[in-house]
Write an enzyme that holds these catalytic residues in place. Structure first.
Site, short mmCIF file in Angstrom:
data_model
loop_
_atom_site.label_atom_id
_atom_site.label_comp_id
_atom_site.label_asym_id
_atom_site.label_seq_id
_atom_site.Cartn_x
_atom_site.Cartn_y
_atom_site.Cartn_z
N GLY A 91 -23.58 -1.92 -3.77
CA GLY A 91 -23.94 -1.93 -5.20
C GLY A 91 -25.18 -1.10 -5.49
O GLY A 91 -25.35 -0.02 -4.96
N TYR A 109 0.86 -1.20 0.00
CA TYR A 109 0.00 0.00 0.00
C TYR A 109 0.89 1.24 0.00
O TYR A 109 1.37 1.69 1.02
CB TYR A 109 -0.95 0.01 1.19
N PHE A 155 -13.37 -4.95 0.94
CA PHE A 155 -14.44 -4.22 0.24
C PHE A 155 -15.76 -4.41 1.01
O PHE A 155 -16.80 -4.73 0.42
CB PHE A 155 -14.55 -4.73 -1.20
N PRO A 156 -15.73 -4.22 2.34
CA PRO A 156 -16.89 -4.58 3.15
C PRO A 156 -18.08 -3.64 3.03
O PRO A 156 -19.19 -4.02 3.40
CB PRO A 156 -16.33 -4.53 4.59
N LEU A 157 -17.85 -2.43 2.51
CA LEU A 157 -18.92 -1.43 2.52
C LEU A 157 -19.83 -1.52 1.30
O LEU A 157 -20.84 -0.82 1.24
CB LEU A 157 -18.32 -0.02 2.56
N1 LIG Z 1 -6.48 -8.66 0.57
C1 LIG Z 1 -6.73 -7.92 -0.49
O1 LIG Z 1 -6.45 -8.30 -1.62
C2 LIG Z 1 -7.39 -6.58 -0.28
C3 LIG Z 1 -7.89 -5.87 -1.39
C4 LIG Z 1 -8.49 -4.64 -1.16
C5 LIG Z 1 -8.58 -4.14 0.14
N2 LIG Z 1 -8.07 -4.84 1.20
C6 LIG Z 1 -8.16 -4.35 2.58
O2 LIG Z 1 -9.53 -4.14 2.88
C7 LIG Z 1 -9.73 -2.81 3.36
C8 LIG Z 1 -11.10 -2.34 2.96
O3 LIG Z 1 -11.29 -2.45 1.57
P1 LIG Z 1 -11.52 -1.21 0.63
O4 LIG Z 1 -10.87 -0.01 1.21
O5 LIG Z 1 -11.18 -1.63 -0.75
O6 LIG Z 1 -13.09 -1.08 0.61
P2 LIG Z 1 -14.19 -0.45 1.56
O7 LIG Z 1 -13.65 -0.32 2.95
O8 LIG Z 1 -15.41 -1.25 1.35
O9 LIG Z 1 -14.46 0.97 0.92
C9 LIG Z 1 -13.52 2.01 0.93
C10 LIG Z 1 -14.08 3.12 0.03
O10 LIG Z 1 -15.31 3.61 0.55
C11 LIG Z 1 -15.20 5.00 0.87
N3 LIG Z 1 -15.86 5.16 2.18
C12 LIG Z 1 -15.48 4.67 3.37
N4 LIG Z 1 -16.36 5.01 4.33
C13 LIG Z 1 -17.33 5.72 3.72
C14 LIG Z 1 -18.51 6.35 4.18
N5 LIG Z 1 -18.86 6.27 5.46
N6 LIG Z 1 -19.28 7.01 3.28
C15 LIG Z 1 -18.92 7.08 2.00
N7 LIG Z 1 -17.81 6.50 1.48
C16 LIG Z 1 -17.02 5.82 2.35
C17 LIG Z 1 -13.73 5.30 0.94
O11 LIG Z 1 -13.48 6.63 0.54
P3 LIG Z 1 -13.02 7.76 1.60
O12 LIG Z 1 -11.57 7.58 1.81
O13 LIG Z 1 -13.39 9.02 0.91
O14 LIG Z 1 -13.83 7.55 2.84
C18 LIG Z 1 -13.18 4.30 -0.08
O15 LIG Z 1 -13.28 4.82 -1.38
C19 LIG Z 1 -8.57 -2.02 2.76
O16 LIG Z 1 -8.30 -0.85 3.49
C20 LIG Z 1 -7.46 -3.03 2.85
O17 LIG Z 1 -6.89 -3.01 4.15
C21 LIG Z 1 -7.48 -6.04 0.98
#
Ligand SMILES: NC(=O)c1ccc[n+]([C@@H]2O[C@H](COP(=O)([O-])OP(=O)(O)OC[C@H]3O[C@@H](n4cnc5c(N)ncnc54)[C@H](OP(=O)(O)O)[C@@H]3O)[C@@H](O)[C@H]2O)c1
Length: 289
Positions: free
Chosen positions: A218, A68, A213-215
Site C-alpha cells: 500500500g 484463470y 495478494f501477498p506483495l
Molecule cells: N483465492 C482467491 O480468491 C485468489 C484471489 C487472487 C489471487 N489468488 C492467488 O494468489 C496469487 C497471488 O496474488 P496476486 O497475483 O493477486 O497478487 P500479488 O502476488 O501480491 O501481486 C501480483 C502483482 O504484482 C506484480 N509483481 C509481482 N512481483 C513484482 C515485483 N517483484 N516487482 C513489481 N511488481 C511485481 C505483478 O505484475 P508482473 O506480472 O508485472 O510481475 C502483479 O501485478 C495469484 O497468482 C493467485 O494464484 C487467489
C-alpha cells in the site's frame, strides 16, 4: 543473486494435510493470463520461462485455478512442466465462473464442481489433483452439497486434499464436519490483515494458510515513505519485505506471489534471504497499523 540465495528451500517446509511437504515460498499462476485474468498472456513464452525458472529455484508449490483464463493458467503449467517432478504440488480451484475479464461469479452446484474437477484433471494432465480448493462458497447452494461433492471426488481418487478460499472461521468449522480441510486461502498481507482470526485458527489446527495478494504494501512503499529506512538497511525492495514478513509471521504461511516476468520472480524469490529481526518484524507490523 545466485540460485542458492533465491532458493525456496530457504523458506522452510510445511506438510500440507500432513503428507504433502512443500517449500513454503510458492508461486501463484494467476498472472499468466491476459488482462482481467482473461484469455492468453501477452507473452506466452515468458510465462513458460517463469514456470520453469520457479522450479529451478526450488518452488514445489504452485497455485492455480480453472477460472484463470479460464483454463489458460492450468494449460500453461502443463505445457511448461509436464511430466511433473515428483515433489511438485499443484493446487487448483473450482467454484467461480467467468463471463468476461474481471468478472467472477460463484457456482457451487455439485454437477458443476464435478465437471470442473474433471476438466482440471484433463488440463493439468494428472490423474489426481493434489489440492482442490473451493474457490468460493456459493451462498445459493447448501454447504453440505458443495463440500459433499468434493468429498465424493476425493473418495473416488480424483482429489487428494481439499481446501477453502475466502472463508470465515465458522465456515471452516462447518466444512470440517464434512471433510478434512487442509488449507485456507484468504486475502492477507502486511497491510491488510482482516483474516488474522482465520490465520490463528489455521495455526491452531495445522492448516496451511495461503495468503493471496501477498506483495501488497500500500502506501508504506511510496518514496520517502515509512519502509524506506528499513528497505535501505536490509537492501530489500518493499515487496521483498512484505514476503519476508509473511514468512516470519507463521510457520503455516505459504505465500504464493504472482508474476508474469522472470525478473520479478527472481526478485520475489530473493526474499528468502532477507533476515528480519524480531525488531524489524515488529516495526513493520507497527508501520502497517
Ligand atoms: N483465492 C482467491 O480468491 C485468489 C484471489 C487472487 C489471487 N489468488 C492467488 O494468489 C496469487 C497471488 O496474488 P496476486 O497475483 O493477486 O497478487 P500479488 O502476488 O501480491 O501481486 C501480483 C502483482 O504484482 C506484480 N509483481 C509481482 N512481483 C513484482 C515485483 N517483484 N516487482 C513489481 N511488481 C511485481 C505483478 O505484475 P508482473 O506480472 O508485472 O510481475 C502483479 O501485478 C495469484 O497468482 C493467485 O494464484 C487467489
Amino acid at each position: 543473486m545466485t540460485n542458492e540465495t533465491m532458493s525456496a528451500k530457504r523458506s522452510g517446509t510445511f506438510a500440507i494435510g500432513g503428507d504433502l511437504t512443500v517449500n513454503r515460498l510458492g508461486y501463484g499462476a494467476m498472472q499468466l493470463t491476459g488482462p482481467g485474468v482473461w484469455g492468453d498472456p501477452r507473452d506466452p513464452d515468458e510465462a513458460v520461462r517463469v514456470l520453469r525458472r520457479a522450479l529451478e529455484l526450488d518452488v514445489t508449490f504452485i497455485d492455480t485455478a480453472d477460472a484463470y483464463g479460464p483454463f489458460v493458467s492450468e494449460l500453461l503449467i502443463r505445457k511448461a512442466l509436464h511430466p511433473y517432478p515428483e515433489n511438485l504440488v499443484i493446487a487448483t480451484k473450482a467454484g467461480l465462473t467467468r463471463s468476461g475479464p474481471d468478472d467472477w461469479r460463484p457456482v457451487g452446484r455439485p454437477e458443476y464442481l464435478r465437471q470442473q474437477v474433471h476438466l482440471s484433471l484433463r488440463h493439468l494432465g494428472v490423474e489426481r489433483i493434489d489440492l482442490l480448493q473451493l474457490h468460493r462458497i456459493d451462498p445459493k447452494v447448501p454447504l453440505e452439497e458443495q463440500i459433499g461433492e468434493l468429498k465424493l471426488l476425493q473418495d473416488e481418487g480424483k482429489i487428494r486434499h481439499i481446501g477453502l478460499s475466502e472463508v470465515t472461521v465458522e465456515q471452516i468449522e462447518a466444512a470440517s464436519k464434512i471433510v478434512d480441510i487442509v488449507s485456507v486461502q484468504n486475502l492477507y498481507n502486511l497491510v491488510k490483515r482482516d483474516a488474522e482470526p482465520v490465520l490463528q485458527y489455521c495455526e491452531a489446527h495445522q492448516i496451511a494458510f495461503i495468503p493471496w495478494f501477498p506483495l501488497a504494501t500500500g502506501q508504506l512503499a511510496k518514496a520517502g515513505g515509512p519502509l524506506d529506512e528499513i528497505s535501505k538497511r536490509l537492501h530489500a525492495k518493499p515487496s521483498q519485505l512484505a514476503l519476508a514478513w509473511l514468512l516470519k509471521r507463521s510457520p503455516v504461511m505459504l505465500p504464493i506471489p504472482g508474476t508474469s516476468s522472470v525478473a520479478h520472480l527472481e526478485e520475489n524469490m530473493a526474499a528468502v534471504s532477507i533476515e528480519l529481526s524480531e525488531a524489524d518484524f515488529q516495526t513493520l507490523l507497527a508501520l502497517a497499523k
